[in-house]
Design a protein around this motif. Structure first.
Motif, short mmCIF file in Angstrom:
data_model
loop_
_atom_site.label_atom_id
_atom_site.label_comp_id
_atom_site.label_asym_id
_atom_site.label_seq_id
_atom_site.Cartn_x
_atom_site.Cartn_y
_atom_site.Cartn_z
N VAL A 59 0.84 -1.21 0.00
CA VAL A 59 0.00 0.00 0.00
C VAL A 59 0.87 1.26 0.00
CG1 VAL A 59 -0.31 0.51 2.47
CG2 VAL A 59 -2.23 0.75 0.90
N ALA A 60 2.14 1.11 0.38
CA ALA A 60 3.06 2.25 0.37
C ALA A 60 3.70 2.46 -1.00
CB ALA A 60 4.15 2.04 1.42
N ASP A 61 3.34 1.62 -1.97
CA ASP A 61 3.89 1.73 -3.33
C ASP A 61 2.76 2.04 -4.30
OD1 ASP A 61 5.26 1.59 -5.70
OD2 ASP A 61 6.02 -0.45 -5.41
N PRO A 62 2.33 3.30 -4.39
CA PRO A 62 1.15 3.65 -5.21
C PRO A 62 1.31 3.30 -6.68
CG PRO A 62 2.34 5.62 -4.50
CD PRO A 62 2.90 4.49 -3.72
N ALA A 63 2.53 3.37 -7.20
CA ALA A 63 2.73 3.05 -8.62
C ALA A 63 2.42 1.59 -8.89
CB ALA A 63 4.17 3.38 -9.02
N ALA A 64 2.81 0.71 -7.97
CA ALA A 64 2.58 -0.72 -8.16
C ALA A 64 1.09 -1.06 -8.10
CB ALA A 64 3.34 -1.52 -7.12
N LEU A 65 0.33 -0.25 -7.37
CA LEU A 65 -1.10 -0.51 -7.23
C LEU A 65 -1.93 0.08 -8.36
CD1 LEU A 65 -1.73 0.02 -3.40
CD2 LEU A 65 -1.10 -2.06 -4.62
N GLY A 66 -1.34 0.99 -9.12
CA GLY A 66 -2.09 1.61 -10.22
C GLY A 66 -3.04 2.69 -9.76
N LEU A 67 -2.72 3.35 -8.64
CA LEU A 67 -3.58 4.42 -8.14
C LEU A 67 -3.65 5.57 -9.16
CD1 LEU A 67 -2.44 4.64 -4.41
CD2 LEU A 67 -4.70 3.94 -5.24
N PRO A 68 -4.83 6.16 -9.32
CA PRO A 68 -4.93 7.30 -10.23
C PRO A 68 -4.21 8.52 -9.66
CG PRO A 68 -6.98 7.03 -9.00
CD PRO A 68 -6.10 5.85 -8.67
N ALA A 101 -3.97 5.36 -0.88
CA ALA A 101 -4.90 4.32 -1.33
C ALA A 101 -6.28 4.48 -0.72
CB ALA A 101 -4.34 2.94 -0.98
N GLU A 102 -6.43 5.30 0.32
CA GLU A 102 -7.74 5.47 0.93
C GLU A 102 -8.76 5.93 -0.10
OE1 GLU A 102 -9.72 4.33 3.45
OE2 GLU A 102 -8.32 5.25 4.89
N GLY A 103 -9.88 5.24 -0.14
CA GLY A 103 -10.93 5.57 -1.10
C GLY A 103 -10.87 4.77 -2.38
N TYR A 104 -9.75 4.06 -2.62
CA TYR A 104 -9.56 3.38 -3.91
C TYR A 104 -9.41 1.86 -3.79
CZ TYR A 104 -8.98 8.17 -5.40
OH TYR A 104 -9.20 9.51 -5.64
N LEU A 105 -9.64 1.33 -2.59
CA LEU A 105 -9.68 -0.14 -2.43
C LEU A 105 -11.15 -0.53 -2.51
CD1 LEU A 105 -7.05 -0.67 0.42
CD2 LEU A 105 -6.71 -0.64 -2.06
N PHE A 106 -11.60 -0.77 -3.73
CA PHE A 106 -13.04 -0.85 -3.98
C PHE A 106 -13.68 -2.03 -3.26
CE2 PHE A 106 -16.95 -1.55 -6.36
CZ PHE A 106 -17.44 -0.25 -6.44
N PRO A 107 -14.80 -1.79 -2.56
CA PRO A 107 -15.51 -2.87 -1.88
C PRO A 107 -16.23 -3.79 -2.86
CG PRO A 107 -16.70 -0.79 -1.65
CD PRO A 107 -15.41 -0.47 -2.31
N ALA A 108 -15.87 -5.06 -2.83
CA ALA A 108 -16.46 -6.06 -3.73
C ALA A 108 -15.98 -7.43 -3.26
CB ALA A 108 -16.05 -5.80 -5.18
N THR A 109 -16.34 -8.48 -3.98
CA THR A 109 -15.87 -9.82 -3.68
C THR A 109 -14.80 -10.20 -4.71
OG1 THR A 109 -17.96 -10.50 -2.67
CG2 THR A 109 -16.52 -12.25 -3.47
N TYR A 110 -13.67 -10.67 -4.20
CA TYR A 110 -12.53 -11.00 -5.06
C TYR A 110 -12.11 -12.46 -4.85
CZ TYR A 110 -12.22 -5.91 -5.31
OH TYR A 110 -12.51 -4.58 -5.51
N SER A 111 -11.54 -13.03 -5.89
CA SER A 111 -10.98 -14.38 -5.79
C SER A 111 -9.47 -14.26 -5.67
CB SER A 111 -11.33 -15.20 -7.04
OG SER A 111 -12.72 -15.44 -7.09
N VAL A 112 -8.92 -14.77 -4.59
CA VAL A 112 -7.48 -14.71 -4.35
C VAL A 112 -6.91 -16.10 -4.50
CG1 VAL A 112 -5.67 -14.06 -2.72
CG2 VAL A 112 -7.84 -12.79 -2.75
N ASN A 113 -6.03 -16.25 -5.46
CA ASN A 113 -5.43 -17.56 -5.75
C ASN A 113 -4.15 -17.77 -4.96
OD1 ASN A 113 -7.17 -18.68 -7.97
ND2 ASN A 113 -6.64 -16.71 -8.88
N LYS A 120 -3.99 -4.45 -5.86
CA LYS A 120 -4.11 -3.87 -7.20
C LYS A 120 -5.45 -4.23 -7.83
CE LYS A 120 -1.75 -3.39 -11.64
NZ LYS A 120 -0.57 -3.78 -12.46
N ALA A 121 -5.95 -5.43 -7.54
CA ALA A 121 -7.26 -5.82 -8.08
C ALA A 121 -8.35 -4.88 -7.58
CB ALA A 121 -7.57 -7.27 -7.68
N MET A 122 -8.24 -4.45 -6.33
CA MET A 122 -9.22 -3.52 -5.76
C MET A 122 -9.12 -2.14 -6.41
SD MET A 122 -8.92 -4.50 -1.72
CE MET A 122 -8.70 -6.20 -1.23
N VAL A 123 -7.89 -1.68 -6.60
CA VAL A 123 -7.68 -0.37 -7.24
C VAL A 123 -8.15 -0.41 -8.68
CG1 VAL A 123 -5.96 1.34 -7.93
CG2 VAL A 123 -5.76 0.21 -5.70
N THR A 124 -7.86 -1.49 -9.36
CA THR A 124 -8.31 -1.64 -10.75
C THR A 124 -9.82 -1.58 -10.83
OG1 THR A 124 -6.38 -2.97 -11.33
CG2 THR A 124 -8.30 -3.17 -12.76
#
Length: 362
Positions: free
Chosen positions: A167-176, A183-195, A205-209
């Motif tokens: 979370v301290a590496d905004p470039a790696a997460l693809g933050l706008p 990252a606050e506000g950009y970890l979108f609430p949803a259901t994700y599959s983590v392999n 990054k999946a949340m930011v995307t």
């Protein structure tokens, strides 16, 4: 007498075309929870060349983790299994899948299979929920970044240190750009599959995307992203229903239009790290923080939670109304009262104070 276009050669060609059409089997896409999972493509050419020597017998041995990707065709899944040594050939898998209509419901994710399985056994195991080792991660609306990270660690086992580093590496997460590295506000609430094997950066990054996708789908221009997400994060914390969220964002707009401080306990609680509290102390309200909307005019410095789509919609489309005040008077039901005058608001606050007296545990 042969008429033009009706001679026997044309009839034979039409017959061959019909037979090819019958061989080409397209199984419907499986859609689970609004997303497209395994897509079963044309199977005919593979099935046509299948022989029993292309298949193994038995339930297999050992353990092999195989990942099914969203959009994979039946033939693609067969190739993946064959390459991993699970089935002997892709054609064997496609033949077995064709005989089992439920294979259209195979979801993407990672499955624990065995080596040298018969294709039928592989199909059966892919349909067994116990074979799926993908972790289902559900992120509710309104959590803060620390709360999301704690949930990810608890649900998936990804170490907290890795999540904090990610979370301290905004470039790696693809933050706008509008996020300003936060990252606050950009970890979108949803259901994700983590392999298995996914990194902390992969998960976040999946949340930011997803946040970026939703903002784009809503048509939020880049120059408005910051304010929209901030307003939505406030609405998410202050109200429960979409209707009330739209009224909250109207109150924000009405107050800012006349230069009236927002005076939100939710932003003060965020600054104080007391996000679970519904009230604030005089000391907290006196703290000089860019999130203290009692002291500083306009919106806080950034989002105070991770809002969902309904809250984002509310920020984009505030309700029509003259309200300048609101207060939730029942924390169990979420009932929120809106007012135009201070006298109306004080009456509503009295209802809230009565509720707190009757429910001291809250």
């Amino acid at each position: 007498m042969d008429l033009p276009g009706t001679h026997s050669g044309d009839s034979r060609r039409r017959g061959r075309r019909r037979r090819r059409a019958l061989v080409a089997l397209v199984v419907a896409l499986a859609v689970i929870g609004g997303g497209t999972w395994a897509a079963w493509g044309t199977l005919g050419p593979v099935v046509a060349g299948f022989t029993e020597s292309d298949d193994w017998e038995g339930s297999g041995t050992g353990s092999v983790d195989v990942r099914v990707v969203a959009g994979d065709s039946g033939r693609a899944i067969g190739r993946t299994l064959a390459d991993a040594g699970v089935v002997k050939s892709s054609s064997a898998f496609v033949t077995a899948a064709r005989a089992q209509p439920e294979t259209a419901g195979i979801q993407p994710g990672t499955y624990r299979l065995k080596e040298h399985m018969s294709a039928a056994a592989a199909v059966a195991l892919l349909l067994d929920p116990a074979a799926k080792v993908t972790t289902r991660l559900t992120v509710p609306e309104g959590l803060t970044v620390p709360q999301v990270l704690a949930l990810v660690e608890k649900t998936t086992g990804v170490p907290a240190a890795d999540l904090e580093a990610a979370v301290a590496d905004p470039a790696a997460l693809g933050l706008p750009a509008a996020a300003n590295g936060n990252a606050e506000g950009y970890l979108f609430p949803a259901t994700y599959s983590v392999n298995p094997g996914e990194s902390a950066a992969d998960v976040l990054k999946a949340m930011v995307t997803q946040a970026n996708t939703v903002l784009a789908n809503l048509g939020v221009p880049p120059e408005r992203v910051h304010d929209v997400v901030v307003e939505a994060s406030i609405a998410q914390k202050e109200a429960r229903s979409a209707e009330d969220m739209a009224k909250v964002t109207r109150v924000l707009a009405n107050r800012m239009a006349i230069g009236m401080p927002l005076q939100l306990d939710s932003t003060v609680s965020y600054a104080a790290g007391a996000t679970g509290k519904v009230t604030t102390t005089a000391e907290q309200r006196a703290t000089d923080s860019p999130y203290n909307t009692y002291l500083h005019p306009g919106l806080p410095a950034g989002p105070i939670s991770n809002p969902g789509e309904a809250a984002l919609q509310a920020a984009l489309n505030p309700a029509d109304g003259p309200w300048l005040f609101f207060v939730t008077v029942n924390l169990q039901t979420g009932e929120t009262r809106f007012a135009t005058t201070i006298a109306e608001h004080n009456a509503n606050v009295a209802l809230f104070q009565q509720y707190l007296r009757e429910h001291p545990e809250q």
